[in-house]
Design a protein around this motif. Structure first.
Motif, PDB file in Angstrom:
ATOM      1  N   LEU A   5       7.474  28.181  47.449  1.00 54.09           N
ATOM      2  CA  LEU A   5       8.354  28.872  46.323  1.00 54.09           C
ATOM      3  C   LEU A   5       8.626  27.847  45.134  1.00 54.09           C
ATOM      4  O   LEU A   5       9.783  27.700  45.001  1.00 54.09           O
ATOM      5  CB  LEU A   5       9.553  29.654  47.113  1.00 54.09           C
ATOM      6  CG  LEU A   5       9.260  30.755  47.982  1.00 54.09           C
ATOM      7  CD1 LEU A   5      10.838  31.223  48.477  1.00 54.09           C
ATOM      8  CD2 LEU A   5       8.412  31.795  47.381  1.00 54.09           C
ATOM      9  N   SER A   6       7.581  27.106  44.708  1.00 59.59           N
ATOM     10  CA  SER A   6       7.722  26.219  43.709  1.00 59.59           C
ATOM     11  C   SER A   6       6.771  26.198  42.710  1.00 59.59           C
ATOM     12  O   SER A   6       5.806  27.287  42.955  1.00 59.59           O
ATOM     13  CB  SER A   6       7.830  24.655  44.280  1.00 59.59           C
ATOM     14  OG  SER A   6       6.384  24.289  44.880  1.00 59.59           O
ATOM     15  N   THR A   7       6.818  25.355  41.946  1.00 57.07           N
ATOM     16  CA  THR A   7       5.605  25.546  40.811  1.00 57.07           C
ATOM     17  C   THR A   7       4.574  24.382  41.131  1.00 57.07           C
ATOM     18  O   THR A   7       3.861  23.993  40.248  1.00 57.07           O
ATOM     19  CB  THR A   7       6.296  25.103  39.438  1.00 57.07           C
ATOM     20  OG1 THR A   7       6.728  23.701  39.439  1.00 57.07           O
ATOM     21  CG2 THR A   7       7.206  26.153  38.941  1.00 57.07           C
ATOM     22  N   GLY A   8       4.488  24.214  42.454  1.00 52.93           N
ATOM     23  CA  GLY A   8       3.536  23.266  42.871  1.00 52.93           C
ATOM     24  C   GLY A   8       2.066  23.745  42.931  1.00 52.93           C
ATOM     25  O   GLY A   8       1.220  22.961  42.835  1.00 52.93           O
ATOM     26  N   PHE A   9       2.070  24.897  43.382  1.00 59.31           N
ATOM     27  CA  PHE A   9       0.425  25.249  43.559  1.00 59.31           C
ATOM     28  C   PHE A   9       0.081  26.218  42.214  1.00 59.31           C
ATOM     29  O   PHE A   9      -1.090  25.888  42.002  1.00 59.31           O
ATOM     30  CB  PHE A   9       0.603  26.250  44.713  1.00 59.31           C
ATOM     31  CG  PHE A   9       0.466  25.848  46.227  1.00 59.31           C
ATOM     32  CD1 PHE A   9      -0.293  25.084  46.448  1.00 59.31           C
ATOM     33  CD2 PHE A   9       1.834  26.108  46.785  1.00 59.31           C
ATOM     34  CE1 PHE A   9      -0.459  24.525  47.830  1.00 59.31           C
ATOM     35  CE2 PHE A   9       1.807  25.334  48.162  1.00 59.31           C
ATOM     36  CZ  PHE A   9       0.670  24.744  48.452  1.00 59.31           C
ATOM     37  N   VAL A  10       0.930  26.817  41.289  1.00 56.94           N
ATOM     38  CA  VAL A  10       0.445  27.467  40.269  1.00 56.94           C
ATOM     39  C   VAL A  10       1.673  27.160  39.253  1.00 56.94           C
ATOM     40  O   VAL A  10       2.759  26.965  39.579  1.00 56.94           O
ATOM     41  CB  VAL A  10       0.116  29.200  40.553  1.00 56.94           C
ATOM     42  CG1 VAL A  10      -1.165  29.044  41.642  1.00 56.94           C
ATOM     43  CG2 VAL A  10       1.448  29.795  40.900  1.00 56.94           C
ATOM     44  N   PRO A  11       1.318  27.404  37.826  1.00 59.00           N
ATOM     45  CA  PRO A  11       2.192  27.403  36.939  1.00 59.00           C
ATOM     46  C   PRO A  11       3.291  28.504  36.980  1.00 59.00           C
ATOM     47  O   PRO A  11       2.943  29.297  37.605  1.00 59.00           O
ATOM     48  CB  PRO A  11       1.354  27.430  35.464  1.00 59.00           C
ATOM     49  CG  PRO A  11       0.083  27.187  36.036  1.00 59.00           C
ATOM     50  CD  PRO A  11      -0.230  27.523  37.390  1.00 59.00           C
ATOM     51  N   LYS A  12       4.277  28.206  36.835  1.00 56.61           N
ATOM     52  CA  LYS A  12       5.520  29.176  36.649  1.00 56.61           C
ATOM     53  C   LYS A  12       5.233  30.537  36.094  1.00 56.61           C
ATOM     54  O   LYS A  12       5.533  31.553  36.836  1.00 56.61           O
ATOM     55  CB  LYS A  12       6.888  28.905  36.031  1.00 56.61           C
ATOM     56  CG  LYS A  12       7.993  29.575  36.463  1.00 56.61           C
ATOM     57  CD  LYS A  12       9.450  29.092  35.748  1.00 56.61           C
ATOM     58  CE  LYS A  12       9.096  29.353  34.199  1.00 56.61           C
ATOM     59  NZ  LYS A  12      10.790  28.979  33.660  1.00 56.61           N
ATOM     60  N   SER A  13       4.632  30.476  35.105  1.00 56.00           N
ATOM     61  CA  SER A  13       3.962  31.524  34.266  1.00 56.00           C
ATOM     62  C   SER A  13       3.254  32.732  35.197  1.00 56.00           C
ATOM     63  O   SER A  13       2.989  33.774  35.047  1.00 56.00           O
ATOM     64  CB  SER A  13       3.425  31.255  33.191  1.00 56.00           C
ATOM     65  OG  SER A  13       2.250  30.544  33.363  1.00 56.00           O
ATOM     66  N   ASP A  14       2.179  32.047  36.170  1.00 59.25           N
ATOM     67  CA  ASP A  14       1.527  32.803  36.987  1.00 59.25           C
ATOM     68  C   ASP A  14       2.177  33.199  38.046  1.00 59.25           C
ATOM     69  O   ASP A  14       1.612  33.936  39.164  1.00 59.25           O
ATOM     70  CB  ASP A  14       0.392  31.841  37.291  1.00 59.25           C
ATOM     71  CG  ASP A  14      -0.629  31.599  36.183  1.00 59.25           C
ATOM     72  OD1 ASP A  14      -0.468  32.181  35.254  1.00 59.25           O
ATOM     73  OD2 ASP A  14      -1.454  30.559  36.498  1.00 59.25           O
ATOM     74  N   LEU A  15       3.529  32.863  38.485  1.00 59.59           N
ATOM     75  CA  LEU A  15       4.131  33.343  39.743  1.00 59.59           C
ATOM     76  C   LEU A  15       4.630  34.975  39.487  1.00 59.59           C
ATOM     77  O   LEU A  15       4.836  35.326  38.202  1.00 59.59           O
ATOM     78  CB  LEU A  15       5.253  32.494  40.025  1.00 59.59           C
ATOM     79  CG  LEU A  15       4.935  31.103  40.500  1.00 59.59           C
ATOM     80  CD1 LEU A  15       6.079  30.275  40.683  1.00 59.59           C
ATOM     81  CD2 LEU A  15       4.365  31.178  41.949  1.00 59.59           C
ATOM     82  N   PRO A  16       4.866  35.783  40.584  1.00 57.48           N
ATOM     83  CA  PRO A  16       5.465  36.747  40.150  1.00 57.48           C
ATOM     84  C   PRO A  16       6.904  36.690  39.600  1.00 57.48           C
ATOM     85  O   PRO A  16       7.594  35.969  39.882  1.00 57.48           O
ATOM     86  CB  PRO A  16       5.690  37.340  41.686  1.00 57.48           C
ATOM     87  CG  PRO A  16       4.647  36.759  42.529  1.00 57.48           C
ATOM     88  CD  PRO A  16       4.673  35.454  41.846  1.00 57.48           C
ATOM     89  N   THR A  17       7.340  37.832  38.821  1.00 56.92           N
ATOM     90  CA  THR A  17       8.546  37.727  38.028  1.00 56.92           C
ATOM     91  C   THR A  17       9.693  37.199  38.786  1.00 56.92           C
ATOM     92  O   THR A  17      10.584  36.500  38.235  1.00 56.92           O
ATOM     93  CB  THR A  17       8.884  38.811  37.271  1.00 56.92           C
ATOM     94  OG1 THR A  17       7.489  39.268  36.290  1.00 56.92           O
ATOM     95  CG2 THR A  17       9.992  38.861  36.205  1.00 56.92           C
ATOM     96  N   TRP A  18       9.749  37.988  39.829  1.00 57.41           N
ATOM     97  CA  TRP A  18      11.272  37.794  40.696  1.00 57.41           C
ATOM     98  C   TRP A  18      11.115  36.388  41.436  1.00 57.41           C
ATOM     99  O   TRP A  18      11.941  35.937  41.750  1.00 57.41           O
ATOM    100  CB  TRP A  18      11.240  38.768  41.965  1.00 57.41           C
ATOM    101  CG  TRP A  18      10.056  38.824  42.935  1.00 57.41           C
ATOM    102  CD1 TRP A  18       8.661  39.483  42.858  1.00 57.41           C
ATOM    103  CD2 TRP A  18       9.889  38.055  44.283  1.00 57.41           C
ATOM    104  NE1 TRP A  18       8.228  39.079  43.969  1.00 57.41           N
ATOM    105  CE2 TRP A  18       8.888  38.174  44.808  1.00 57.41           C
ATOM    106  CE3 TRP A  18      11.121  37.467  44.744  1.00 57.41           C
ATOM    107  CZ2 TRP A  18       8.626  37.803  46.034  1.00 57.41           C
ATOM    108  CZ3 TRP A  18      10.800  36.762  46.100  1.00 57.41           C
ATOM    109  CH2 TRP A  18       9.613  37.069  46.598  1.00 57.41           C
ATOM    110  N   ILE A  19      10.119  35.494  41.595  1.00 55.84           N
ATOM    111  CA  ILE A  19       9.817  34.341  42.219  1.00 55.84           C
ATOM    112  C   ILE A  19      10.335  33.449  40.951  1.00 55.84           C
ATOM    113  O   ILE A  19      10.765  31.991  41.498  1.00 55.84           O
ATOM    114  CB  ILE A  19       8.505  34.063  43.173  1.00 55.84           C
ATOM    115  CG1 ILE A  19       8.483  34.982  44.022  1.00 55.84           C
ATOM    116  CG2 ILE A  19       8.563  32.787  43.223  1.00 55.84           C
ATOM    117  CD1 ILE A  19       7.256  34.946  44.850  1.00 55.84           C
TER     118      ILE A  19
END
Length: 274
Positions: free
Chosen positions: A202-216
């Motif tokens: 649940l971090s920005t380590g694997f993908v950029p924050k913009s590519d994460l689901p909105t709630w995460i």
């Protein structure tokens, strides 16, 4: 130990001053390093999991999830997370080692000696930082073989290594604070494994924050792992450094103060019970 002997030992602790306390800490730091060198499985265990993830995700999915679809670019992006994961999972060894010393009776023998009360805890923290450096170095070497590169100068390389090591000390204090209170090392280890996995994913380590689901996204932004990883990216190859590094250091200070106090209190309380 008799009451008179305990009183004398306590008096020696108080009268030794800073120099004696420093000597005690150096001695126990050396012991922690030697334990690691004599039991390389501690390093292998901490390195194995992040390396397996690095290889599997990079080789299998790197070209799919990387910005621009380039596997080497994904290694450049994600390696800081795998390096931090190595340190996070190495911190489990810090907690388990503390618990083992408490259960084996080694800690009771230390308490019978005229040494600084803080030395066993601080010595373990510093000694295990050496193991963390080995873990970090191995992950980086494998990452370089996969395409990771430092392009931001010597200071960037130095910061890339120092920041996660500093953050690791805060996590180590948390592990010790838990270790001095639990009665089952296995149960605590299982629970902490789950927590560290959640913090990593649940971090920005694997993908950029913009590519994460909105709630995460708010969770990832507040996650200290994200701060450390983002600062390391900037140090390695350019980009924002100051803001994420400050957030990472604030998290480190908070973890150290809160869990350091809890660890010391729990250690003293457990000693009185013992």
């Amino acid at each position: 130990m008799t009451a008179a002997g305990a009183t004398a030992a306590e008096g020696s602790r108080r009268s030794g001053g800073f120099g004696a306390a420093l000597g005690d800490t150096v001695a126990l730091t050396t012991r922690a390093v030697l334990v690691t060198l004599r039991n390389p499985i501690l390093v292998v265990t901490a390195v194995f999991f992040p390396l397996v993830l690095l290889l599997l995700i990079t080789v299998s999915f790197g070209s799919l999830v990387a910005p621009g679809g380039d596997r080497a670019a994904y290694v450049q992006f994600s390696l800081p997370l795998f390096a931090v994961m190595g340190i996070l999972f190495a911190a489990l060894g810090t907690g388990m080692g503390t618990f083992a010393d408490l259960e084996s009776g080694f800690d009771h023998r230390l308490r019978a000696l005229p040494i600084a009360r803080s030395a066993p805890l601080i010595g373990r923290i510093i000694g295990d930082a050496a193991r963390n450096l080995i873990t970090l170095g191995v992950v980086v070497v494998v990452g370089i073989a996969l395409g990771f590169r430092f392009t931001n100068g010597v200071l960037g390389i130095l910061g890339f290594f120092v920041l996660p090591l500093v953050f690791g000390t805060g996590v180590a204090w948390m592990m010790i604070a838990i270790a001095v209170r639990v009665r089952s090392g296995e149960a605590a280890g299982s629970a902490l494994n789950a927590i560290l996995l959640l913090a990593s994913f649940l971090s920005t380590g694997f993908v950029p924050k913009s590519d994460l689901p909105t709630w995460i996204q708010p969770i990832a932004e507040a996650n200290p792992v994200s701060a450390v990883v983002e600062a390391m990216r900037g140090m390695a190859a350019g980009g924002p450094v100051a803001s994420p590094a400050i957030r990472a250091l604030l998290w480190t200070a908070g973890l150290t103060i809160v869990f350091g106090l809890l660890a010391v209190h729990g250690y003293r309380t457990r000693g009185r019970r013992g």
